[in-house]
Enzyme design. Structure first.
Site, PDB file in Angstrom:
ATOM      1  N   LYS A  37      -2.968 -23.669  -6.250  1.00 53.66           N
ATOM      2  CA  LYS A  37      -2.476 -24.864  -6.944  1.00 53.66           C
ATOM      3  C   LYS A  37      -3.204 -26.122  -6.453  1.00 53.66           C
ATOM      4  O   LYS A  37      -3.661 -26.930  -7.237  1.00 53.66           O
ATOM      5  CB  LYS A  37      -0.960 -25.039  -6.715  1.00 53.66           C
ATOM      6  CG  LYS A  37      -0.122 -23.935  -7.310  1.00 53.66           C
ATOM      7  CD  LYS A  37       1.352 -24.202  -7.136  1.00 53.66           C
ATOM      8  CE  LYS A  37       1.829 -24.198  -5.684  1.00 53.66           C
ATOM      9  NZ  LYS A  37       1.617 -22.938  -4.968  1.00 53.66           N
ATOM     10  N   THR A  38      -3.299 -26.244  -5.134  1.00 54.78           N
ATOM     11  CA  THR A  38      -3.948 -27.436  -4.593  1.00 54.78           C
ATOM     12  C   THR A  38      -5.440 -27.411  -4.932  1.00 54.78           C
ATOM     13  O   THR A  38      -6.038 -28.447  -5.230  1.00 54.78           O
ATOM     14  CB  THR A  38      -3.716 -27.515  -3.069  1.00 54.78           C
ATOM     15  OG1 THR A  38      -2.304 -27.455  -2.849  1.00 54.78           O
ATOM     16  CG2 THR A  38      -4.247 -28.797  -2.486  1.00 54.78           C
ATOM     17  N   ASP A 221       0.903 -33.054  -6.679  1.00 53.03           N
ATOM     18  CA  ASP A 221       0.985 -31.725  -6.052  1.00 53.03           C
ATOM     19  C   ASP A 221       2.379 -31.588  -5.427  1.00 53.03           C
ATOM     20  O   ASP A 221       3.023 -32.589  -5.122  1.00 53.03           O
ATOM     21  CB  ASP A 221      -0.103 -31.608  -4.971  1.00 53.03           C
ATOM     22  CG  ASP A 221      -0.395 -30.150  -4.615  1.00 53.03           C
ATOM     23  OD1 ASP A 221       0.119 -29.240  -5.303  1.00 53.03           O
ATOM     24  OD2 ASP A 221      -1.146 -29.911  -3.643  1.00 53.03           O
ATOM     25  N   GLU A 222       2.832 -30.365  -5.239  1.00 52.45           N
ATOM     26  CA  GLU A 222       4.136 -30.103  -4.613  1.00 52.45           C
ATOM     27  C   GLU A 222       5.284 -30.770  -5.394  1.00 52.45           C
ATOM     28  O   GLU A 222       6.172 -31.397  -4.805  1.00 52.45           O
ATOM     29  CB  GLU A 222       4.155 -30.597  -3.155  1.00 52.45           C
ATOM     30  CG  GLU A 222       2.962 -30.147  -2.320  1.00 52.45           C
ATOM     31  CD  GLU A 222       3.212 -28.879  -1.514  1.00 52.45           C
ATOM     32  OE1 GLU A 222       4.251 -28.230  -1.733  1.00 52.45           O
ATOM     33  OE2 GLU A 222       2.340 -28.535  -0.703  1.00 52.45           O
ATOM     34  N   GLN A 253       9.316 -23.006  -2.914  1.00 52.03           N
ATOM     35  CA  GLN A 253       8.945 -23.742  -1.705  1.00 52.03           C
ATOM     36  C   GLN A 253       9.622 -25.107  -1.627  1.00 52.03           C
ATOM     37  O   GLN A 253       9.148 -25.996  -0.923  1.00 52.03           O
ATOM     38  CB  GLN A 253       7.431 -23.917  -1.652  1.00 52.03           C
ATOM     39  CG  GLN A 253       6.708 -22.602  -1.462  1.00 52.03           C
ATOM     40  CD  GLN A 253       5.210 -22.810  -1.291  1.00 52.03           C
ATOM     41  OE1 GLN A 253       4.770 -23.383  -0.295  1.00 52.03           O
ATOM     42  NE2 GLN A 253       4.439 -22.370  -2.251  1.00 52.03           N
ATOM     43  N   ARG A 602       2.255 -19.126   5.121  1.00 51.76           N
ATOM     44  CA  ARG A 602       1.142 -19.909   5.660  1.00 51.76           C
ATOM     45  C   ARG A 602       0.093 -18.984   6.261  1.00 51.76           C
ATOM     46  O   ARG A 602      -1.032 -19.375   6.495  1.00 51.76           O
ATOM     47  CB  ARG A 602       1.591 -20.888   6.778  1.00 51.76           C
ATOM     48  CG  ARG A 602       2.624 -21.938   6.425  1.00 51.76           C
ATOM     49  CD  ARG A 602       2.270 -22.761   5.256  1.00 51.76           C
ATOM     50  NE  ARG A 602       2.849 -22.203   4.051  1.00 51.76           N
ATOM     51  CZ  ARG A 602       2.411 -22.472   2.821  1.00 51.76           C
ATOM     52  NH1 ARG A 602       1.406 -23.260   2.636  1.00 51.76           N
ATOM     53  NH2 ARG A 602       2.975 -21.927   1.750  1.00 51.76           N
TER      54      ARG A 602
HETATM   55  P1  ATP Z   1       0.721 -23.510  -1.366  1.00 50.11           P
HETATM   56  O1  ATP Z   1       1.724 -23.019  -2.342  1.00 50.11           O
HETATM   57  O2  ATP Z   1       0.935 -22.933  -0.023  1.00 50.11           O
HETATM   58  O3  ATP Z   1       0.575 -24.992  -1.391  1.00 50.11           O
HETATM   59  P2  ATP Z   1      -1.562 -23.315  -3.100  1.00 50.11           P
HETATM   60  O4  ATP Z   1      -1.071 -22.626  -4.332  1.00 50.11           O
HETATM   61  O5  ATP Z   1      -1.731 -24.782  -3.167  1.00 50.11           O
HETATM   62  O6  ATP Z   1      -0.679 -22.893  -1.856  1.00 50.11           O
HETATM   63  P3  ATP Z   1      -4.268 -23.319  -2.198  1.00 50.11           P
HETATM   64  O7  ATP Z   1      -3.986 -23.893  -0.876  1.00 50.11           O
HETATM   65  O8  ATP Z   1      -4.915 -24.138  -3.251  1.00 50.11           O
HETATM   66  O9  ATP Z   1      -2.924 -22.637  -2.758  1.00 50.11           O
HETATM   67  O10 ATP Z   1      -5.135 -21.994  -2.045  1.00 50.11           O
HETATM   68  C1  ATP Z   1      -4.804 -20.990  -1.093  1.00 50.11           C
HETATM   69  C2  ATP Z   1      -6.085 -20.388  -0.531  1.00 50.11           C
HETATM   70  O11 ATP Z   1      -6.738 -19.617  -1.513  1.00 50.11           O
HETATM   71  C3  ATP Z   1      -7.070 -21.452  -0.090  1.00 50.11           C
HETATM   72  O12 ATP Z   1      -7.721 -20.991   1.068  1.00 50.11           O
HETATM   73  C4  ATP Z   1      -8.040 -21.505  -1.249  1.00 50.11           C
HETATM   74  O13 ATP Z   1      -9.307 -21.956  -0.834  1.00 50.11           O
HETATM   75  C5  ATP Z   1      -8.083 -20.056  -1.715  1.00 50.11           C
HETATM   76  N1  ATP Z   1      -8.369 -19.908  -3.145  1.00 50.11           N
HETATM   77  C6  ATP Z   1      -7.689 -20.422  -4.180  1.00 50.11           C
HETATM   78  N2  ATP Z   1      -8.221 -20.028  -5.362  1.00 50.11           N
HETATM   79  C7  ATP Z   1      -9.266 -19.230  -5.066  1.00 50.11           C
HETATM   80  C8  ATP Z   1     -10.239 -18.504  -5.866  1.00 50.11           C
HETATM   81  N3  ATP Z   1     -10.224 -18.534  -7.182  1.00 50.11           N
HETATM   82  N4  ATP Z   1     -11.153 -17.782  -5.194  1.00 50.11           N
HETATM   83  C9  ATP Z   1     -11.182 -17.735  -3.854  1.00 50.11           C
HETATM   84  N5  ATP Z   1     -10.303 -18.382  -3.055  1.00 50.11           N
HETATM   85  C10 ATP Z   1      -9.361 -19.129  -3.645  1.00 50.11           C
HETATM   86 MG    MG Z   2      -0.795 -26.339  -2.069  1.00 52.89          MG
END
Ligand code: ATP
Ligand code: MG
Length: 659
Positions: A37-38, A221-222, A253, A602
């Site tokens: 997402k981020t 975000d969030e 979350q 995490r």
């Molecule tokens: P959270 O819910 O904990 O905030 P999130 O959904 O925001 O998590 P991110 O932090 O954006 O997730 O991504 C999680 C991990 O996965 C990061 O290390 C990111 O670099 C990696 N990642 C995300 N998308 C891809 C992709 N398409 N290919 C490879 N790695 C990815």
């Molecule tokens: Mg995130």
């Protein structure tokens, strides 16, 4: 710089890609932990810039300064420019207010000061003292009431009516006095930053129009952790003609409902912004399958949720099961973690790949001791904040007073620091200042103070003389100003005067001057007021320096949005997780479960959960029960270990009872 769209769009799944390249209209990305997402938010900002949207036309908000900074850096790497308006809700609003606060017409000016929780309590204490009926109440309770009201867009009266408070009328007067005094001191509290911007947008159509034309794209975000005030603010910020809002979040979350966060904001997104594009991201790119299975199984016990499973994007090589370690005592807990960290380090993993989480700050002490003993470098996030240390608060009070002579709380602090003038004299000075139509500090700084004061008292005249010298010190450049005040007030000498070793205090003061010099270099045009406003916004989690090779220790609440290859969660016991204060309420138990879920998700490679059989606790108890959440973890993804050294901290009482 030539912006490469290839770089911006690489390593994205199809769903992520369609979110990143979405241009106009509302969009919600709702997806599980670690699904990118981020990543989508940062890439989309870069993509918009590559499509010739001016960076200044993009407003992106998140919850912690650290998350905002990380976003800025990632965008900077992709497009060669760091967009200014990527920040926390509070920092973005502080910037708006700097520009528009005077339009409110309540006397506050762009040099306004942000009161932190300590300042807020000091002010409330004064207000309470003036109302004898409420004298027994703690300022903290009123501060909490005011904050709850502001974050819910209600008045304290509305909250109190619902909750049947005693002495409601007197408390209301205290709340009113608090607001008046804030205004009179040209100050705002944290919630005001958002509240006043919302008010400006609601009540001043001209400003609303300027903002709507200025910010073409809004990203959050969030989103699951937005409270009602943030939600209202976002709705006011979005231009209704385009509805260009992009929110991302994960209802599982939501861990801040105790501060008014309401994850139904996510559920209502489609209603609030009709025709919104909804994108779901299915895969998790962060954690190994055992970690994901454990987290999914845990969270499936929450009744109040939409079911979704976390699926690993690719199978992990040799995935590690989640370790469930039962230890004899809190000492053993620290020891086991320290030994495991040491082993991981010796196997080539830097310390920064490891994090230890706990439910409450007080748990950090025992863990810290264990790491010190083992010689493992660590950083604690969210202990006593740097800016909350006494010597730093003193120095800040001097600086604040120079910028804002109406800041009564700082004048008191400065007077107490110097000595010679007590609260009674200060009250008399205030009275005299009122008669002359000026602020106390301004009066003190007048060259003809002696004639205006009329009363006797060499001490007061001496103090006034000293204030005048303080006022004459330069306010820019920022680094120079801080160093000048430091020397003028002889902070070095004071550091030796106080109890305890002075070294740490001297180091902190030095750090503060260095910080100001760095700020001056990075923000050439900024004045002391901007520097002080920025400082006031620094949250606990900012203390984390990811470039230093140390293990980090933090509460589960601070861990939101972060990731680490190795995660340890200490104190997975009843009364800690779930916290003792929450066990009577099923909704709060669900929130505790979400908190545990955030902690587990995490971890990238290995997660260890520790529970101690005995622990010195605030309730005087020793025996501890494993957390009810442990029973909800799937056996096949867990490996159990016992670790029980003959523990010297076990109390005699315990031994007797057993025999
Ligand atoms: P959270 O819910 O904990 O905030 P999130 O959904 O925001 O998590 P991110 O932090 O954006 O997730 O991504 C999680 C991990 O996965 C990061 O290390 C990111 O670099 C990696 N990642 C995300 N998308 C891809 C992709 N398409 N290919 C490879 N790695 C990815
Ligand atoms: Mg995130």
């Amino acid at each position: 710089m030539n912006i490469s769209t290839d770089d911006i769009l690489k390593n994205l799944t199809e769903d992520q890609l369609s979110a990143v390249t979405h241009l106009d209209g509302p969009m919600l990305v709702v997806a599980g932990a670690g699904s990118g997402k981020t990543r989508v938010v940062t890439r989309r900002i870069a993509y918009l810039i590559s499509q010739r949207i001016w960076p200044s036309q993009i407003l992106a908000m998140t919850f912690t300064n650290r998350a905002a900074r990380e976003m800025q850096e990632r965008i900077g790497r992709l497009v060669g420019e760091v967009p200014r308006n990527v920040g926390t809700f509070h920092s973005c609003c502080a910037r708006f207010l700097r520009q528009y606060i005077e339009v409110l017409g309540d006397g506050r000016t762009k040099d306004y000061i942000i009161f932190d929780t300590d300042d807020q309590k000091a002010l409330l204490k004064q207000c309470l003292n003036d109302h004898p009926v409420t004298a027994g109440l703690s300022p903290g309770i009123i501060a909490e009431l005011i904050s709850r009201a502001k974050s819910a867009c209600l008045t304290p009266q509305e909250i109190m009516t619902k909750e049947a408070w005693d002495n409601a009328e007197a408390i209301l007067e205290v709340c009113q006095a608090y607001e008046n005094r804030l205004r009179a001191q040209n100050a705002v509290d944290f919630d005001d930053l958002l509240l006043l911007v919302a008010r400006l947008l609601r009540e001043r159509p001209a400003i609303r129009e300027i903002i709507h034309n200025h910010f073409r794209y809004l990203l959050v975000d969030e989103y699951q952790d937005t409270n009602h005030l943030q939600y209202e603010l976002l709705k006011l910020l979005v231009n209704p003609a385009t509805n260009n809002i992009h929110a991302t979040g994960d209802p599982d979350q939501c861990i801040y409902s105790w501060r008014g966060a309401d994850y139904s904001n996510i559920m209502n997104f489609e209603k609030d912004f009709p025709n919104a594009v909804i994108i779901r991201l299915e895969k998790n790119f962060r954690s190994s399958e055992h970690i994901l299975n454990a987290a999914s199984s845990l969270i499936s016990n929450n009744l109040n949720r939409i079911d979704k499973t976390l699926i690993p994007a690719a199978p992990t090589e040799n995935p590690q099961k989640v370790r469930l370690v039962t230890v004899g005592s809190d000492r053993d807990e620290g020891l086991w973690i320290a030994r495991r960290i040491r082993t991981l380090y010796l196997n080539g993993n830097p310390y920064r790949t490891m994090a230890v989480f706990y439910r409450t700050n007080r748990q950090s002490r025992a863990l810290e001791e264990a790491l010190v003993r083992a010689g493992i470098p660590y950083q604690i996030i969210g202990g006593l904040r740097f800016y909350a240390r006494r010597e730093i608060k003193d120095l800040l009070a001097f600086l604040r007073l120079k910028v804002n002579p109406a800041d009564r709380i700082s004048l008191e602090r400065v007077a107490a620091y110097r000595g010679g003038v007590g609260p009674k004299t200060l009250a008399a000075i205030e009275q005299c200042a009122r008669e002359h139509g000026m602020e106390s500090f301004t009066l003190l700084c007048q060259p003809d103070f002696a004639q205006r004061w009329k009363k006797k008292g060499a001490k007061v005249l001496d103090f006034a003389n000293w204030c005048r010298q303080l006022n004459d010190l330069p306010c820019t450049p920022v680094g120079h100003a801080v160093a000048a005040v430091h020397d003028f007030a002889d902070f070095t000498h004071h550091a030796y005067d106080r109890e305890g070793p002075p070294e740490a205090r001297l180091e902190n003061l030095q750090e503060m001057i260095t910080n100001a010099i760095l700020y001056e270099r990075e923000h050439e045009e900024a004045g002391l007021n901007e520097f002080l406003q920025d400082i006031a916004l620094v949250a606990d989690v900012d203390a984390h320096d990811p470039d230093r090779d140390t293990v980090v220790l933090m509460t589960l609440h601070c861990a939101k949005g972060l990731e680490f290859p190795y995660v340890f969660i200490a104190g997975v016991e009843e009364d800690y997780l779930p916290h003792a204060n929450t066990v009577a309420d099923p909704d709060q138990i669900e929130e505790e479960r979400r908190l545990f879920f955030v902690g587990i998700t995490r971890g990238r490679e290995e997660v260890a959960l520790l529970n101690a059989r005995a622990r010195a606790s605030w309730d005087g108890g020793w025996e501890r029960q494993p957390s009810r959440f442990i029973r909800e973890l799937p056996m096949e993804d867990i490996v159990r270990t016992n670790f029980n050294l003959n523990n010297p901290t076990m109390p005699r009482r315990q031994t007797f009872r057993r025999w």
